[in-house]
Design a protein around this motif. Structure first.
Motif, short mmCIF file in Angstrom:
data_model
loop_
_atom_site.label_atom_id
_atom_site.label_comp_id
_atom_site.label_asym_id
_atom_site.label_seq_id
_atom_site.Cartn_x
_atom_site.Cartn_y
_atom_site.Cartn_z
N GLY A 207 1.72 2.35 14.98
CA GLY A 207 1.78 3.75 14.59
C GLY A 207 0.84 4.58 15.42
N LYS A 208 1.06 5.88 15.39
CA LYS A 208 0.22 6.75 16.21
C LYS A 208 -1.22 6.75 15.71
CE LYS A 208 0.67 10.73 18.97
NZ LYS A 208 1.29 12.02 19.19
N ILE B 57 5.85 15.94 13.73
CA ILE B 57 6.89 14.99 14.11
C ILE B 57 8.09 15.73 14.67
CG2 ILE B 57 8.46 13.22 13.25
CD1 ILE B 57 6.44 12.32 11.33
N ALA C 47 7.29 1.85 0.50
CA ALA C 47 7.82 3.17 0.15
C ALA C 47 8.43 3.81 1.40
CB ALA C 47 6.69 4.04 -0.38
N PRO C 48 9.42 4.67 1.22
CA PRO C 48 10.01 5.35 2.38
C PRO C 48 8.93 6.08 3.18
CG PRO C 48 11.27 5.82 0.43
CD PRO C 48 10.08 5.06 -0.02
N MET C 49 8.96 5.86 4.46
CA MET C 49 7.90 6.44 5.27
C MET C 49 8.44 6.76 6.66
SD MET C 49 4.38 4.75 6.48
CE MET C 49 5.30 3.95 7.75
N MET C 50 7.73 7.65 7.29
CA MET C 50 8.18 8.11 8.60
C MET C 50 6.93 8.26 9.44
SD MET C 50 10.71 9.56 10.13
CE MET C 50 10.72 10.35 11.66
N THR C 51 6.91 7.64 10.60
CA THR C 51 5.74 7.81 11.45
C THR C 51 6.12 7.80 12.92
OG1 THR C 51 3.57 6.93 12.03
CG2 THR C 51 5.23 5.33 11.43
N GLU C 52 5.27 8.43 13.69
CA GLU C 52 5.46 8.41 15.12
C GLU C 52 4.80 7.15 15.66
OE1 GLU C 52 4.36 12.21 16.72
OE2 GLU C 52 4.73 11.48 18.75
N LEU D 203 12.84 2.63 5.16
CA LEU D 203 13.67 2.96 4.00
C LEU D 203 13.53 1.82 3.00
CD1 LEU D 203 16.71 4.18 6.06
CD2 LEU D 203 15.20 5.60 4.69
N VAL E 30 15.97 11.69 2.11
CA VAL E 30 15.06 10.72 1.54
C VAL E 30 13.67 11.35 1.55
CG1 VAL E 30 14.13 8.39 1.76
CG2 VAL E 30 16.43 8.91 2.57
N ASP E 31 12.94 11.17 0.48
CA ASP E 31 11.61 11.75 0.43
C ASP E 31 10.61 10.79 1.07
OD1 ASP E 31 9.90 13.71 -0.04
OD2 ASP E 31 9.56 13.26 -2.15
N TYR E 32 10.32 11.04 2.30
CA TYR E 32 9.44 10.13 3.04
C TYR E 32 7.97 10.45 2.79
CZ TYR E 32 13.43 9.08 6.05
OH TYR E 32 14.63 8.70 6.54
N ILE E 33 7.17 9.43 3.04
CA ILE E 33 5.75 9.68 3.23
C ILE E 33 5.61 9.92 4.73
CG2 ILE E 33 3.43 8.68 3.14
CD1 ILE E 33 4.57 6.63 1.14
N TYR E 34 4.99 11.02 5.09
CA TYR E 34 4.84 11.28 6.52
C TYR E 34 3.42 10.93 6.94
CZ TYR E 34 9.28 13.60 6.42
OH TYR E 34 10.61 13.88 6.27
N GLU E 35 3.35 10.09 7.94
CA GLU E 35 2.04 9.72 8.45
C GLU E 35 1.41 10.89 9.18
OE1 GLU E 35 -0.30 6.15 8.93
OE2 GLU E 35 0.86 6.40 10.75
N GLN E 36 2.26 11.61 9.90
CA GLN E 36 1.80 12.82 10.55
C GLN E 36 2.47 13.98 9.82
OE1 GLN E 36 3.34 10.38 12.61
NE2 GLN E 36 1.38 9.45 13.14
N TYR F 17 9.72 6.42 16.98
CA TYR F 17 9.56 6.71 15.57
C TYR F 17 9.87 5.48 14.77
CZ TYR F 17 9.57 11.22 17.47
OH TYR F 17 9.24 12.28 18.24
N LEU G 180 13.00 3.69 16.27
CA LEU G 180 13.65 4.37 17.38
C LEU G 180 12.63 4.41 18.51
CD1 LEU G 180 15.00 7.47 15.47
CD2 LEU G 180 16.36 5.60 16.31
N TYR H 268 21.25 5.18 18.43
CA TYR H 268 20.02 5.93 18.65
C TYR H 268 20.26 7.41 18.39
CZ TYR H 268 15.75 7.37 21.12
OH TYR H 268 14.54 7.90 21.46
N GLU I 50 11.02 4.50 10.91
CA GLU I 50 11.50 5.03 9.65
C GLU I 50 11.60 3.87 8.68
OE1 GLU I 50 15.34 6.60 10.31
OE2 GLU I 50 15.40 7.67 8.42
N ARG J 259 20.70 8.19 14.67
CA ARG J 259 19.47 8.13 13.89
C ARG J 259 18.61 9.35 14.15
NH1 ARG J 259 20.11 5.81 9.63
NH2 ARG J 259 18.00 6.50 9.26
N LEU K 248 0.28 -0.55 11.72
CA LEU K 248 0.49 -0.68 10.28
C LEU K 248 1.47 -1.80 9.99
CD1 LEU K 248 3.25 1.43 9.41
CD2 LEU K 248 1.56 2.85 10.52
N ILE L 61 13.84 1.12 10.50
CA ILE L 61 14.50 1.46 11.75
C ILE L 61 13.45 1.98 12.72
CG2 ILE L 61 16.24 2.88 12.84
CD1 ILE L 61 17.43 3.11 9.93
#
Lengths: 285, 140
Positions: free
Chosen positions: B29-30, A212, B41-46, B73, A201-207, B69, B80, A45, B71, A48, B34, B78
């Motif tokens: 997701g917040k 974040i 695609a790589p993505m990151m969300t709360e 990839l 890594v080029d993420y898509i960010y939801e927020q 979160y 968290l 944890y 993540e 990460r 989803l 992953i």
């Protein structure tokens, strides 16, 4: 000449103590194993979170986070992590000594303490350095919630400007017989920690990334505190195990020497009796 | 990516809750639930408080998660989570009692701001845990 009966009584008492220290050693060994496992389980944890923070920081549009803001250190909070219990060798004494050293070093600044663990509170509660916060009796069962509670207080005071820096002082678990005292600056977060090692890594960010990051940063601090608690707990059990092992060995040694003295006293008594009988018989003839 | 599975790991501060090959996952997701399929695609969300589910073959499993979160990839996901519990591990009675406690607190409120937030989040958490535990062992 020591009395045989007294020595025998003494041996029995030492043996009882030995049994207790031996049991304590075994209990500590079991607890130590659990504490070590907890450290290992917490590692993924923490790893990460750190990586995500790093990759977020690497993005240029994220402006410096308030938790990274360096200010002139005037008001400092020192978090002292000790154990709740004693009987673990110099474990608590070492931390207290290190804390005293830290306070002396930064004499010209205003320092207050956050005592985690009963032993630190026992000591500093009677001293001049003010203890602002305390958290005791948590080492029976360390939960993430404890770390969150502690961090919540630290972060809010840092953000309000009441404190310019927060340091964390704890025993790090190196090996069963070795603990290392560590002083870490918790806040502001040292930027070196967050430097990126490889390409993000080029993420898509939801927020939005900044959003974040805002919620992630305090969590990163929480993880640091949580890790310190786990480390300290493992170190404590390690220290107690060694201390109790030494105590058990000392008891064995003591029993040996007492037994020797007792045998000598007994022998002397017997010899004396024989002499008495023989000389009594000689007097008759 | 021709793979039909990806690796899903759920990590909480106290332990690694889950690490398995799955075919699909749904995370809270917040901004709404989803679904994630292989090759995302790589993505990151709360994450919000909610129910996380994943599919392996025709078996769907559930977890209750609290904040965190996610993540995504190329070949793994992953999560968290501050707290994560498998449906089978949820303590029904505790969830029930904490739900009732939260309800009670909500019904007699005096201090409007902080208490309300805490009570409502704990109610939400309890509800999710109840909901998830009802799906325990339920495959398909």
């Amino acid at each position: 000449m020591p009395n045989v009966l007294d020595i025998r009584r003494r041996i029995r008492s030492v043996r009882n103590t030995q049994q207790i220290t031996k049991a304590m050693k075994m209990v500590s060994a079991a607890k130590l194993r659990r504490a070590q496992e907890a450290i290992l389980r917490a590692r993924p944890y923490a790893g990460r979170i750190l990586e995500v923070v790093r990759s977020l920081m690497a993005r240029s549009e994220v402006r410096p986070h308030p938790l990274l803001q360096e200010r002139e250190e005037r008001n400092i909070q020192l978090v002292v992590v000790t154990a709740d219990k004693g009987l673990c060798g110099a474990f608590n004494a070492n931390i207290v000594k290190a804390a005293e050293g830290f306070i002396r070093e930064k004499e010209d600044k205003s320092i207050d303490l956050f005592c985690v663990g009963r032993k630190g509170l026992d000591y500093f509660g009677k001293r001049t350095t003010p203890v602002r916060h305390q958290q005791v009796n948590l080492f029976q069962r360390i939960e993430y919630g404890h770390a969150r509670e502690i961090t919540g207080k630290l972060v809010s005071q840092f953000l309000s400007g009441e404190r310019d820096a927060v340091y964390l002082l704890y025993n790090e678990f190196k090996s069963v017989i070795q603990q290392r005292i560590v002083v870490e600056r918790l806040l502001p977060i040292p930027p070196i920690l967050l430097a990126l090692e490889q390409n993000p890594v080029d993420y898509i960010y939801e927020q939005p990334a900044a959003e974040i990051l805002n919620t992630l940063m305090p969590r990163h601090v929480e993880v640091q505190v949580f890790r310190a608690l786990l480390e300290s707990s493992a170190a404590e059990h390690g220290a107690r195990m060694t201390a109790m092992d030494a105590a058990t060995n000392n008891a064995v040694e003591m029993i040996d020497s007492l037994t020797l003295t007792m045998n000598r006293a007994r022998q002397a008594g017997i010899t004396k009796e024989i002499i008495e009988v023989v000389s009594g018989a000689a007097a008759l003839t | 990516m021709a793979d039909s599975t990806f690796k899903l790991s759920v990590v909480s501060p106290e332990r690694l809750v889950l690490s398995e090959e799955v075919e699909a996952a749904q995370v809270p997701g917040k901004n709404g639930y989803l679904g994630i399929l292989p090759g995302h695609a790589p993505m990151m969300t709360e994450l919000d408080i909610g129910e996380l589910s994943y599919r392996q073959g025709d078996r769907t499993s559930y977890l209750a998660v609290t904040w965190g979160y996610c993540e995504v990839l190329s070949d793994q996901v992953i999560v968290l989570a501050e707290r994560a519990e498998r449906a089978e591990d949820v303590d029904r009675e505790r969830a029930q009692s904490s739900m009732e406690r939260a309800r009670q607190r909500l019904s007699n409120l005096q201090d409007p701001d902080t208490d309300f937030l805490r009570a409502s989040t704990s109610l939400q958490r309890a509800l999710i845990r109840m909901q998830v535990s009802q799906k325990a062992g339920g495959s398909g």
